[in-house]
Design a protein around this motif. Structure first.
Motif, short mmCIF file in Angstrom:
data_model
loop_
_atom_site.label_atom_id
_atom_site.label_comp_id
_atom_site.label_asym_id
_atom_site.label_seq_id
_atom_site.Cartn_x
_atom_site.Cartn_y
_atom_site.Cartn_z
N MET A 3 12.25 3.56 4.48
CA MET A 3 11.97 2.42 4.18
C MET A 3 10.45 2.34 3.84
SD MET A 3 14.67 0.38 4.34
CE MET A 3 13.66 -1.26 4.24
N ARG A 4 9.77 3.34 3.80
CA ARG A 4 8.51 3.64 3.62
C ARG A 4 8.07 3.19 2.25
NH1 ARG A 4 4.66 8.96 4.46
NH2 ARG A 4 2.67 8.15 4.02
N GLY A 5 8.57 3.45 1.46
CA GLY A 5 8.23 3.38 -0.06
C GLY A 5 8.57 1.93 -0.58
N ARG A 6 9.38 1.19 0.38
CA ARG A 6 9.72 -0.17 -0.19
C ARG A 6 8.82 -1.12 0.56
NH1 ARG A 6 16.28 0.18 -0.05
NH2 ARG A 6 16.49 2.31 -1.07
N ARG A 7 8.17 -0.72 1.63
CA ARG A 7 7.31 -1.47 2.47
C ARG A 7 5.88 -1.08 2.25
NH1 ARG A 7 10.42 -5.02 5.69
NH2 ARG A 7 12.43 -4.52 5.97
N ASN A 8 5.60 -0.13 1.54
CA ASN A 8 4.09 0.06 1.28
C ASN A 8 3.26 -0.96 0.71
OD1 ASN A 8 2.04 1.58 0.37
ND2 ASN A 8 2.86 3.52 1.32
N TRP B 94 7.98 15.18 -10.72
CA TRP B 94 8.71 13.99 -10.97
C TRP B 94 8.30 13.00 -10.66
CZ3 TRP B 94 11.78 15.65 -13.93
CH2 TRP B 94 12.49 17.08 -14.26
N PRO B 95 7.25 12.88 -9.60
CA PRO B 95 6.60 11.31 -9.53
C PRO B 95 5.73 10.97 -10.48
CG PRO B 95 6.60 12.92 -7.29
CD PRO B 95 7.07 13.79 -8.36
N GLU B 96 4.91 12.11 -10.83
CA GLU B 96 4.04 11.65 -12.06
C GLU B 96 4.68 11.24 -13.52
OE1 GLU B 96 3.78 14.08 -10.35
OE2 GLU B 96 1.58 14.42 -9.13
N ALA B 97 5.71 11.96 -13.54
CA ALA B 97 6.77 11.71 -14.66
C ALA B 97 7.36 10.33 -14.46
CB ALA B 97 7.62 12.79 -14.77
N ILE B 98 7.85 10.00 -13.41
CA ILE B 98 8.45 8.58 -13.39
C ILE B 98 7.44 7.64 -13.29
CG2 ILE B 98 9.43 7.16 -11.32
CD1 ILE B 98 11.03 9.76 -10.42
N ARG C 68 11.90 0.37 -8.08
CA ARG C 68 12.38 0.95 -6.64
C ARG C 68 12.47 2.30 -6.57
NH1 ARG C 68 16.25 3.65 -4.68
NH2 ARG C 68 17.82 3.28 -6.60
N ILE C 69 12.87 2.84 -7.38
CA ILE C 69 12.53 4.47 -7.90
C ILE C 69 11.24 4.86 -7.66
CG2 ILE C 69 13.07 6.52 -9.50
CD1 ILE C 69 15.65 5.25 -10.29
N TRP D 226 6.59 7.50 -5.79
CA TRP D 226 4.99 7.40 -5.60
C TRP D 226 4.04 6.87 -4.64
CZ3 TRP D 226 2.13 9.96 -8.81
CH2 TRP D 226 0.80 9.62 -9.05
N TYR D 227 5.02 5.98 -3.87
CA TYR D 227 4.28 5.28 -2.56
C TYR D 227 5.11 5.75 -1.21
CZ TYR D 227 1.99 2.27 -5.61
OH TYR D 227 0.70 1.62 -6.77
N GLY D 228 6.41 6.18 -1.61
CA GLY D 228 6.91 6.82 -0.42
C GLY D 228 7.27 8.07 -0.08
N ASP D 229 6.51 8.99 -0.87
CA ASP D 229 6.32 10.31 -0.81
C ASP D 229 7.36 11.15 -1.06
OD1 ASP D 229 3.46 10.00 -0.55
OD2 ASP D 229 3.61 9.87 1.67
N ARG D 230 8.49 10.51 -1.67
CA ARG D 230 9.82 11.16 -2.10
C ARG D 230 9.37 12.30 -3.23
NH1 ARG D 230 14.86 7.38 -1.30
NH2 ARG D 230 14.57 6.75 0.96
N PRO D 231 10.11 13.28 -3.07
CA PRO D 231 9.82 14.42 -4.13
C PRO D 231 10.42 14.11 -5.59
CG PRO D 231 11.70 15.14 -3.00
CD PRO D 231 11.16 13.80 -2.26
N GLY D 232 11.31 12.92 -5.73
CA GLY D 232 11.65 12.78 -7.01
C GLY D 232 12.65 13.63 -7.74
#
Length: 220
Positions: free
Chosen positions: A83-88, A120-124, A172-173, A178-184
């Motif tokens: 939920m981190r990225g969605r509530r950031n 991937w985060p920068e690309a997205i 959402r992606i 970008w905000y949820g620190d997922r690798p993409g």
């Protein structure tokens, strides 16, 4: 007519084939249900040990409590991570496009460069920026500094209702990586590229007659 008697091995094989028929397994729990049942029984056993009289004296209760606490911590951490990225808060406050001139083509080129390097985060992010800038360049959206990704999805979805779900998924992606620190991933970047292509090919919804009448009234 006298039939030959069936031997023991042949009878066992016939019985096995009969019991293998689906009709005998319709009510059998799936492997996931059996796994969940075993986990539930194991967790119930742990809680019983932790609360059993005298359990803390031999160390068994303490060990059970430690295992339960660790499991709870892992579960809470997993929920927070999801939920981190969605509530950031930053995702609802930071503008998507940076100040200064840029074009949709600039962002697409930057996105492809990042993707080629596995960033991937920068690309997205650059792909979503390309979507935002493309919509502004085609006057689908009014250029507005500070527009957030969530605002982009809401405003673009109103102008392109057929792409509303795709736009929200793209945001959402973006929020997750970008905000949820997922690798993409390459798969997520591919979905963002497909969204960009769909937006480029889409045409905005024409004004309704009532809206046109209101515009004419304002002119007079």
């Amino acid at each position: 007519m006298i039939l030959d008697p069936i031997g023991r091995d042949a009878a066992r094989e016939l019985a096995r084939r009969e019991l293998d028929k689906p009709i005998y397994h319709r009510d059998r729990p799936s492997w996931l249900e059996r796994l969940w049942q075993r986990f539930s029984e194991w967790l119930h056993e742990l809680t019983d040990r932790a609360g059993a009289p005298g359990a803390h004296g031999n160390g068994g209760g303490v060990l059970s409590l430690i295992v339960i606490v660790v499991l709870a911590a892992v579960l809470i951490g997993l929920v927070v991570w999801v939920m981190r990225g969605r509530r950031n808060v930053r995702s609802q406050a930071e503008g998507l496009l940076e100040e200064g001139p840029s074009t949709a083509l600039d962002h697409r080129r930057a996105a492809d460069e990042h993707a080629a390097a596995g960033r991937w985060p920068e690309a997205i992010r650059e792909r979503l920026r390309a979507v935002a800038r493309d919509l502004e360049e085609r006057a689908v959206l009014e250029p507005r500094p500070g527009r957030t990704a969530d605002e982009l999805a809401a405003e673009a979805g109103a102008a392109l209702p057929d792409l509303d779900d795709g736009l929200r998924e793209g945001v959402r992606i973006f929020d997750d990586v970008w905000y949820g620190d997922r690798p993409g991933s390459a798969e997520e970047y591919g979905r963002m590229t497909a969204l960009d292509d769909r937006v480029r090919a889409a045409r905005p919804r024409p004004l309704q007659p009532a809206a046109e009448s209101e515009v004419e009234a304002l002119r007079w």
